[in-house]
Design an enzyme around this catalytic site. Structure first.
Site, short mmCIF file in Angstrom:
data_model
loop_
_atom_site.label_atom_id
_atom_site.label_comp_id
_atom_site.label_asym_id
_atom_site.label_seq_id
_atom_site.Cartn_x
_atom_site.Cartn_y
_atom_site.Cartn_z
CD GLN A 1 -2.81 0.21 4.37
OE1 GLN A 1 -2.58 1.36 3.98
NE2 GLN A 1 -1.89 -0.53 4.96
CB THR B 1 -0.03 7.55 0.92
OG1 THR B 1 -0.73 6.84 1.94
CG2 THR B 1 -0.57 8.96 0.81
CE1 TYR C 1 -0.31 7.92 9.60
CE2 TYR C 1 0.66 5.82 8.93
CZ TYR C 1 0.60 7.20 8.83
OH TYR C 1 1.45 7.87 7.99
N PRO D 1 0.84 -1.21 0.00
CG PRO D 1 0.05 -1.01 2.19
CD PRO D 1 0.78 -1.94 1.27
C1 LIG Z 1 5.20 6.73 -1.28
C2 LIG Z 1 4.92 5.73 -0.20
C3 LIG Z 1 3.68 5.74 0.43
C4 LIG Z 1 3.37 4.80 1.41
N1 LIG Z 1 2.10 4.77 1.95
C5 LIG Z 1 1.73 3.75 2.76
C6 LIG Z 1 0.36 3.56 3.15
O1 LIG Z 1 -0.55 4.29 2.74
N2 LIG Z 1 0.08 2.52 3.96
C7 LIG Z 1 1.05 1.67 4.43
O2 LIG Z 1 0.73 0.74 5.18
N3 LIG Z 1 2.34 1.82 4.06
C8 LIG Z 1 2.70 2.80 3.22
N4 LIG Z 1 4.00 2.88 2.77
C9 LIG Z 1 4.97 1.82 3.14
C10 LIG Z 1 5.00 0.75 2.04
O3 LIG Z 1 3.78 0.02 1.99
C11 LIG Z 1 6.15 -0.24 2.25
O4 LIG Z 1 5.95 -0.92 3.46
C12 LIG Z 1 7.51 0.43 2.25
O5 LIG Z 1 7.64 1.30 1.13
C13 LIG Z 1 8.64 -0.61 2.21
O6 LIG Z 1 8.58 -1.34 1.01
P1 LIG Z 1 9.63 -1.04 -0.18
O7 LIG Z 1 10.99 -1.02 0.47
O8 LIG Z 1 9.44 -2.18 -1.13
O9 LIG Z 1 9.29 0.29 -0.77
C14 LIG Z 1 4.34 3.84 1.81
C15 LIG Z 1 5.60 3.86 1.19
C16 LIG Z 1 5.89 4.76 0.19
C17 LIG Z 1 7.23 4.72 -0.49
#
Ligand SMILES: Cc1cc2nc3c(=O)[nH]c(=O)nc-3n(C[C@H](O)[C@H](O)[C@H](O)COP(=O)(O)O)c2cc1C
Length: 356
Positions: free
Chosen positions: A102, A27, A163, A25
């Site tokens: 989500q 944002t 949160y 997920p």
């Molecule tokens: C731009 C952005 C927005 C994110 N928004 C959310 C969100 O809305 N909900 C959530 O649970 N995690 C959010 N995360 C965390 C990601 O779901 C994920 O756990 C995190 O980026 C680590 O994974 P990655 O290393 O593959 O990017 C966000 C991450 C990024 C980069």
């Protein structure tokens, strides 16, 4: 890679996935007045065309006046927003994908940099009345039911990252003296448990419920709700009994062990403790920067899947969520499947501003 364990089908209850790859997920704040646009639908549809097994939407807020701090974050309530979510799920299904929203309440927050404020003050464990709590639980349950009725394949509850639900779990913010507070993680889990129970009562036994959890908080990266495996049992088992089907265990780097004396990560421990399927996440397919560093503008290059595969093959977890690599490249899963490794783009922070 088509015979690789990442590309084996997965089934749990009514949820059937063609592979183990989950879009994390993320944002995006591209939904003016909380209403997802056509571009948002196409953005998710491109990930379905790129053969992602399960798409998790960006956090989308429940029906409480102060559930959001940003008017461009999509809502999961109200006729207008829900109609557009229908467009999103239909577009994803048309492309052969599966998807969950989500559902999210931010809890006690600082105002967003845009300066936008919700119509009522932010609310958190320290200032919510029992009536506020019960109305909020009902709002989560209604959002989950709406997800089911719109045709989503499953629902994910955001219980991570500091949160609202996580604010209740955490003694750093939950100072309540009533039945929603207490000195143990088990006592402070009461709010999360009631949310899951209320959702289960509405969606019935076969609709899978995912719960995203993290030890770390945006307010404190070093925080740990469970210091020991025993505390993790006290945290997760009641949530499982309440109705969680799949635990989504958020870490910034999936290879980091959760407790001393074992190389198991969070998803590994959650599966060992509950026996339920788990999702791992955190810098999958990327090197040199985690996502917090990416918010500060750092790029990340495509990296090896060897350590991930070792853990997946060992049975530590069932599904693997990919965030930034899929934010920058909708075709990530397809490219991996077809072994087009040199075509993998890594993550470019400039992509945060656009829906690639
Ligand atoms: C731009 C952005 C927005 C994110 N928004 C959310 C969100 O809305 N909900 C959530 O649970 N995690 C959010 N995360 C965390 C990601 O779901 C994920 O756990 C995190 O980026 C680590 O994974 P990655 O290393 O593959 O990017 C966000 C991450 C990024 C980069």
């Amino acid at each position: 890679m088509k015979d690789h364990s990442l590309f084996k089908p997965f089934q749990y209850k009514n949820l059937q996935l063609k592979n183990r790859i989950v879009m994390a997920p993320m944002t995006r704040s591209k939904s003016p007045n909380g209403i997802p646009t056509e571009e948002v639908a196409k953005y998710y549809q491109r990930r379905a065309l790129g053969e992602v097994g399960l798409i998790l939407s960006e956090g989308t807020v429940i029906n409480r006046p102060a559930s959001s701090n940003d008017n461009n974050i999509p809502r999961f309530h109200g006729e207008n927003a829900l109609q557009k979510w229908k467009v999103v799920i239909d577009a994803v299904h048309e492309a052969g994908g599966k998807m969950a929203p989500q559902i999210w309440h931010m809890g006690k927050m600082r105002p967003h940099q845009s300066g936008w404020l919700p119509p009522t003050p932010f609310e958190g464990p320290a200032d919510m009345s029992l009536e506020d709590i019960h109305t909020t639980i009902e709002a989560y349950a209604q959002a989950a039911l709406d997800a089911k009725n719109l045709g989503f394949d499953t629902v994910e509850v955001h219980g991570a990252h500091g949160y609202l639900i996580d604010q209740f779990f955490w003694d750093g913010m939950n100072t309540r003296k009533d039945e929603f507070g207490g000195s143990s993680i088990k006592e402070r889990s009461r709010f999360g448990i009631e949310v899951i129970k209320a959702i289960r009562a509405k969606v019935g036994p076969d609709f899978p419920i995912l719960l995203r959890l993290s030890q770390w908080k945006q307010q404190n990266y070093e925080a740990k709700l469970a210091q020991t495996p025993k505390e993790m049992e006290e945290w997760l088992l009641p949530l499982m009994d309440a109705g969680v089907d799949i635990f989504h265990c958020s870490q910034r780097r999936f290879w980091e062990p959760e407790f001393e004396g074992s190389d198991l990560n969070f998803a590994g421990w959650a599966k060992k403790i509950t026996g339920k399927p788990t999702i791992t996440v955190g810098s999958v397919g990327l090197t040199n920067a985690d996502f917090i560093q990416s918010f500060k503008g750092q790029s990340a290059e495509a990296g090896s899947l060897e350590e991930l595969t070792r853990r997946l093959d060992r049975g530590d977890f069932d599904l693997v969520a990919v965030g930034r690599a899929l934010l920058s490249d909708p075709m990530w899963a397809k490219k991996v499947k077809e072994e087009k490794f040199t075509d993998l783009t890594g993550f470019n922070p400039a992509d945060l501003a656009v829906l690639t």
